[in-house]
Design an enzyme around this catalytic site. Structure first.
Site, PDB file in Angstrom:
ATOM      1  N   ASN A   1      35.485  49.677  34.758  1.00 56.95           N
ATOM      2  CA  ASN A   1      36.470  48.369  34.383  1.00 56.95           C
ATOM      3  C   ASN A   1      35.568  48.371  32.945  1.00 56.95           C
ATOM      4  O   ASN A   1      36.560  48.384  32.292  1.00 56.95           O
ATOM      5  CB  ASN A   1      36.243  47.373  35.446  1.00 56.95           C
ATOM      6  CG  ASN A   1      37.478  48.321  36.296  1.00 56.95           C
ATOM      7  OD1 ASN A   1      38.864  47.868  36.287  1.00 56.95           O
ATOM      8  ND2 ASN A   1      37.144  47.901  37.693  1.00 56.95           N
TER       9      ASN A   1
ATOM     10  N   MET B   1      28.932  41.249  41.867  1.00 51.77           N
ATOM     11  CA  MET B   1      28.948  41.621  42.845  1.00 51.77           C
ATOM     12  C   MET B   1      28.564  39.654  43.726  1.00 51.77           C
ATOM     13  O   MET B   1      27.248  40.255  44.926  1.00 51.77           O
ATOM     14  CB  MET B   1      28.584  42.327  43.730  1.00 51.77           C
ATOM     15  CG  MET B   1      29.066  44.275  43.278  1.00 51.77           C
ATOM     16  SD  MET B   1      30.671  43.140  43.680  1.00 51.77           S
ATOM     17  CE  MET B   1      31.024  44.257  46.138  1.00 51.77           C
TER      18      MET B   1
ATOM     19  N   LEU C   1      30.396  32.752  42.910  1.00 43.83           N
ATOM     20  CA  LEU C   1      29.715  32.271  42.392  1.00 43.83           C
ATOM     21  C   LEU C   1      30.470  30.617  42.538  1.00 43.83           C
ATOM     22  O   LEU C   1      31.372  30.235  43.086  1.00 43.83           O
ATOM     23  CB  LEU C   1      30.737  31.859  41.130  1.00 43.83           C
ATOM     24  CG  LEU C   1      30.568  33.668  40.451  1.00 43.83           C
ATOM     25  CD1 LEU C   1      31.411  34.045  39.247  1.00 43.83           C
ATOM     26  CD2 LEU C   1      28.962  33.543  39.148  1.00 43.83           C
TER      27      LEU C   1
ATOM     28  N   ASN D   1      39.552  38.439  37.434  1.00 46.03           N
ATOM     29  CA  ASN D   1      38.594  39.067  38.285  1.00 46.03           C
ATOM     30  C   ASN D   1      39.391  39.929  38.591  1.00 46.03           C
ATOM     31  O   ASN D   1      39.925  39.528  38.537  1.00 46.03           O
ATOM     32  CB  ASN D   1      37.926  38.673  39.184  1.00 46.03           C
ATOM     33  CG  ASN D   1      37.382  39.068  40.279  1.00 46.03           C
ATOM     34  OD1 ASN D   1      36.221  39.841  40.016  1.00 46.03           O
ATOM     35  ND2 ASN D   1      37.753  38.718  41.515  1.00 46.03           N
TER      36      ASN D   1
ATOM     37  N   HIS E   1      40.335  42.140  41.842  1.00 44.35           N
ATOM     38  CA  HIS E   1      40.040  42.821  43.111  1.00 44.35           C
ATOM     39  C   HIS E   1      40.796  44.178  44.038  1.00 44.35           C
ATOM     40  O   HIS E   1      41.820  44.149  42.823  1.00 44.35           O
ATOM     41  CB  HIS E   1      40.185  41.511  44.185  1.00 44.35           C
ATOM     42  CG  HIS E   1      39.752  41.276  45.341  1.00 44.35           C
ATOM     43  ND1 HIS E   1      38.551  41.523  45.658  1.00 44.35           N
ATOM     44  CD2 HIS E   1      40.387  41.305  46.365  1.00 44.35           C
ATOM     45  CE1 HIS E   1      39.098  41.875  46.715  1.00 44.35           C
ATOM     46  NE2 HIS E   1      40.290  41.730  47.176  1.00 44.35           N
TER      47      HIS E   1
ATOM     48  N   THR F   1      39.474  30.845  40.263  1.00 48.94           N
ATOM     49  CA  THR F   1      39.843  29.475  41.270  1.00 48.94           C
ATOM     50  C   THR F   1      38.405  29.481  42.127  1.00 48.94           C
ATOM     51  O   THR F   1      38.008  30.098  42.919  1.00 48.94           O
ATOM     52  CB  THR F   1      40.835  28.800  41.530  1.00 48.94           C
ATOM     53  OG1 THR F   1      40.863  29.534  43.045  1.00 48.94           O
ATOM     54  CG2 THR F   1      42.159  28.839  40.788  1.00 48.94           C
TER      55      THR F   1
ATOM     56  N   LEU G   1      37.612  32.031  46.585  1.00 42.54           N
ATOM     57  CA  LEU G   1      37.563  33.073  46.521  1.00 42.54           C
ATOM     58  C   LEU G   1      38.533  34.053  46.821  1.00 42.54           C
ATOM     59  O   LEU G   1      39.407  34.033  47.941  1.00 42.54           O
ATOM     60  CB  LEU G   1      36.145  33.463  48.003  1.00 42.54           C
ATOM     61  CG  LEU G   1      35.583  34.940  46.855  1.00 42.54           C
ATOM     62  CD1 LEU G   1      35.079  35.300  46.314  1.00 42.54           C
ATOM     63  CD2 LEU G   1      34.913  36.101  48.857  1.00 42.54           C
ATOM     64  N   ASP G   2      38.402  34.880  46.067  1.00 42.96           N
ATOM     65  CA  ASP G   2      39.969  36.111  45.610  1.00 42.96           C
ATOM     66  C   ASP G   2      40.821  35.390  45.724  1.00 42.96           C
ATOM     67  O   ASP G   2      42.064  35.797  46.233  1.00 42.96           O
ATOM     68  CB  ASP G   2      39.787  36.798  46.901  1.00 42.96           C
ATOM     69  CG  ASP G   2      38.211  37.705  46.744  1.00 42.96           C
ATOM     70  OD1 ASP G   2      38.301  37.812  45.241  1.00 42.96           O
ATOM     71  OD2 ASP G   2      37.851  38.293  47.679  1.00 42.96           O
TER      72      ASP G   2
HETATM   73  C1  GRF Z   1      36.199  47.642  40.981  1.00 40.09           C
HETATM   74  O1  GRF Z   1      36.671  48.723  42.136  1.00 40.09           O
HETATM   75  C2  GRF Z   1      36.388  46.304  40.864  1.00 40.09           C
HETATM   76  O2  GRF Z   1      38.132  46.011  41.584  1.00 40.09           O
HETATM   77  C3  GRF Z   1      35.759  46.291  42.148  1.00 40.09           C
HETATM   78  O3  GRF Z   1      34.371  46.385  42.182  1.00 40.09           O
HETATM   79  C4  GRF Z   1      35.047  47.797  41.846  1.00 40.09           C
HETATM   80  C5  GRF Z   1      33.800  48.023  40.467  1.00 40.09           C
HETATM   81  O4  GRF Z   1      33.728  49.404  39.296  1.00 40.09           O
HETATM   82  N1  GRF Z   1      35.780  44.347  42.180  1.00 40.09           N
HETATM   83  P1  GRF Z   1      33.332  49.292  38.854  1.00 40.09           P
HETATM   84  O5  GRF Z   1      31.747  48.166  38.683  1.00 40.09           O
HETATM   85  O6  GRF Z   1      33.819  48.734  37.632  1.00 40.09           O
HETATM   86  O7  GRF Z   1      33.124  50.394  38.213  1.00 40.09           O
END
Ligand code: GRF
Length: 215
Positions: A14, A87, A90, A104, A106, A138, A141-142
């Site tokens: 990402n 991962m 926080l 973020n 998710h 916020t 979480l999520d």
């Molecule tokens: C993604 O699926 C994201 O939604 C999640 O963790 C994964 C991270 O993938 N939070 P990358 O490290 O961006 O390839």
């Protein structure tokens, strides 16, 4: 220029999508990982982006780690902090420090399937659609205000890996789009705490549906 710091823990695809999008007015000034072996760091270095490692294992507790992480982030004076596969849970002080400029992604259609292992849980639940959510972070979480979502079908015979790959393709469209809106100053939180993207029709533009091949 909107200065962006991206936090990763692993692959960093990402983060790569955001860098490769070449968003006008945006500068990814640093990529920070809590793991020295995060593959995304290699990509960032190759692109000449500053990288830092703040190893959570070196700290006694979450609070100490978050304090060190924030200190490292702040050396880059970011306008936006992007969590991209970061991962770590926080602490509230960390989240509050960056509130309004902390995004973020998710891998589910929140509020369904917050937490881990989202693709397997979606298949087991028998849902017909699944996807990804970009939200402001916020303390819960999520659960922060949703900016945009990407939707994919869950197909017969899907296993978690196949579904994850379908979702990830859409994440790579969705996240750069949201970062672009943020950089353009169009992401606003309304009086009810929901996000409005100025100048975008809510349903058409803040939901990405995959293009389906004809025939
Ligand atoms: C993604 O699926 C994201 O939604 C999640 O963790 C994964 C991270 O993938 N939070 P990358 O490290 O961006 O390839």
């Amino acid at each position: 220029m909107t200065r962006i710091v991206v936090l990763i823990s692993g692959r960093g695809s990402n983060m790569q999508a955001i860098v490769d999008a070449g968003i006008a007015g945006a500068d990814v000034v640093a990529v920070i990982s809590n793991r020295g072996d995060a593959a995304g760091l290699v990509f960032a270095r190759e692109r000449g982006i500053d990288t830092r490692i703040v190893d959570h294992k070196q700290f006694a507790d979450r609070a100490a780690f978050d304090t060190a992480l924030a200190a490292t982030i702040d050396t880059f004076s970011p306008d936006l902090v992007v969590l991209a596969g970061f991962m770590r849970v926080l602490t509230d002080p960390f989240v509050l420090r960056y509130q309004g400029r902390l995004l973020n992604i998710h891998p589910s259609l929140l509020p369904a399937f917050s937490g881990l292992d989202t693709h397997r849980r979606a298949i087991e639940a028998g849902v017909r659609v699944h996807g990804a959510t970009v939200h402001l972070v916020t303390p819960r979480l999520d659960a922060g205000p949703i900016v945009a979502q990407a939707v994919v079908p869950v197909l017969p015979g899907d296993d978690p890996a196949a579904l994850a790959a379908r979702v990830l393709r859409e994440e790579h469209r969705l996240y750069p789009q949201v970062v672009r809106w943020f950089v353009e100053g169009r992401v606003a939180v309304d009086e009810r705490g929901g996000v409005r993207v100025r100048g975008e029709g809510r349903s058409e533009q803040t939901m990405c549906v995959p293009q389906v091949d004809a025939g």
